[in-house]
Design an enzyme around this catalytic site. Structure first.
Site: not given
Length: 355
Positions: A34, A133, A249
């Site tokens: 998967k 699940r 940054y």
């Protein structure tokens, strides 16, 4: 296309598979492919494993299943873990994909299409034994036990369940799930069973049943299997900075000495987490090199000051993932898991298959 390359060693994946098959002895071993084979290429991996007689491939969705069927042909079993839905039932039938049915509604849908096609339709059933699940609940399983007509028209090939904490060998919850699974199976004595995921394979033969379903262990995400993945990036820019220079940054890194800073062409757009900012490392010629400054969308900076000058040049390759920095090791730096590192490998990377 990115200048970075992900190299996937198919021979290593095949060797991992053979190790797992050896542990499982007479039980079959399938493969979870998967999420595009955990980011490494479901088609390429599946074709390699077919050479080692793997015949069961697990995907998440019908879309993944169709793609795999088109690539592999009809001589393998492709199982769809998320089950069947009204919108994709005909597609599953057309492409000979077997759904893993997770609730009574999915069983009802599959029965409906069995009646529509006037033939048996193959399926797996997923019993929830504690991961909570997907999977049929204890109440739903009891209904199936008491009313076998609920499965009329279905060719039930396997009953499966999924372990919640198999990586912890001594955790008593593994045995709790095993015992629940066995208790359910006694009501389905002629149906094959599958419980072991990667971790479950190492829990012992009691967990193997008829078919094991490894994913992570195939891809080196287990101490006993080998990492098949290398990610390399070339140095595309070099600069000499003086003491107290800021990098990247928000100026989150300041040099504490005169420094040589190299830039590599990957960033969070490629799945290289921003959480690696000012932590983590890459390797150049087996030497550790720290990441400095913020990870930006397409670039990271590394401090190569301590490398021999002969090893610092444009085009020099840095290893981001490899034998020195495995997915699990990288994941531990930012508090995640190796699965996430692999599945986040960006689509811009070139993929190179060896072995």
């Amino acid at each position: 296309m990115s200048l970075c390359t992900v190299e996937i060693n198919l021979s290593t994946i095949k060797n991992n598979y053979l190790l797992l098959q050896d542990i499982c002895k007479t039980s079959l071993v399938g493969a979870a492919v998967k999420a595009n084979g955990y980011g490494l290429g479901a088609v390429q991996i599946s074709k390699a494993l077919i050479e080692e007689n793997c015949r069961h491939f697990f995907v998440a969705s019908s879309e993944e299943g169709v793609n795999l069927r088109n690539a592999l042909g009809l001589d393998v079993n492709i199982l769809v873990l998320n089950g069947v839905f009204e919108h994709d039932a005909l597609e599953l039938i057309e492409y000979n994909l077997t759904p893993v049915l997770n609730n009574l509604k999915q069983i009802e849908i599959w029965q409906k299409f069995s009646n529509l096609k006037n033939r048996l339709l193959s399926c797996y059933l997923h019993f929830n034994t504690g991961i909570n699940r997907l999977g049929l609940s204890s109440d739903e399983i009891e209904q199936l036990i008491n009313d076998r007509d609920l499965l009329k028209g279905l060719d039930l090939q396997y009953i499966i369940s999924h372990l919640a904490i198999s990586e912890e060998i001594d955790n008593p919850y593994n045995l709790e799930q095993l015992n629940r699974f066995k208790a359910y199976l006694q009501y389905f004595p002629n149906v094959k069973a599958s419980l072991a995921n990667s971790g479950g394979i190492f829990l012992g033969q009691d967990y193997h049943f008829d078919l094991a379903r490894p994913g992570a262990a195939l891809y080196g995400l287990n101490p006993l299997t080998k990492n098949p993945v290398t990610l390399k990036a070339p140095i595309i820019h070099l600069q000499n900075l003086t003491l107290d220079s800021h990098i990247g940054y928000n100026m989150t890194f300041t040099t504490k000495r005169d420094s040589v800073i190299a830039t590599l062409p990957l960033g969070y757009a490629d799945g290289f987490s921003r959480n690696f900012s000012n932590q983590g490392e890459v390797f150049i010629n087996s030497r550790s090199v720290p990441i400095v400054g913020r990870v930006s969308m397409d670039l990271i900076n590394i401090d190569v000051t301590d490398l021999p000058p002969s090893e610092i040049f444009l085009g020099q390759e840095a290893e981001i993932i490899g034998n020195y920095c495995t997915p699990d090791k990288i994941a531990s730096i930012i508090g995640t898991i190796g699965y996430e590192v692999l599945t986040n490998l960006g689509s811009r990377y070139k993929r190179k298959y060896i072995g």
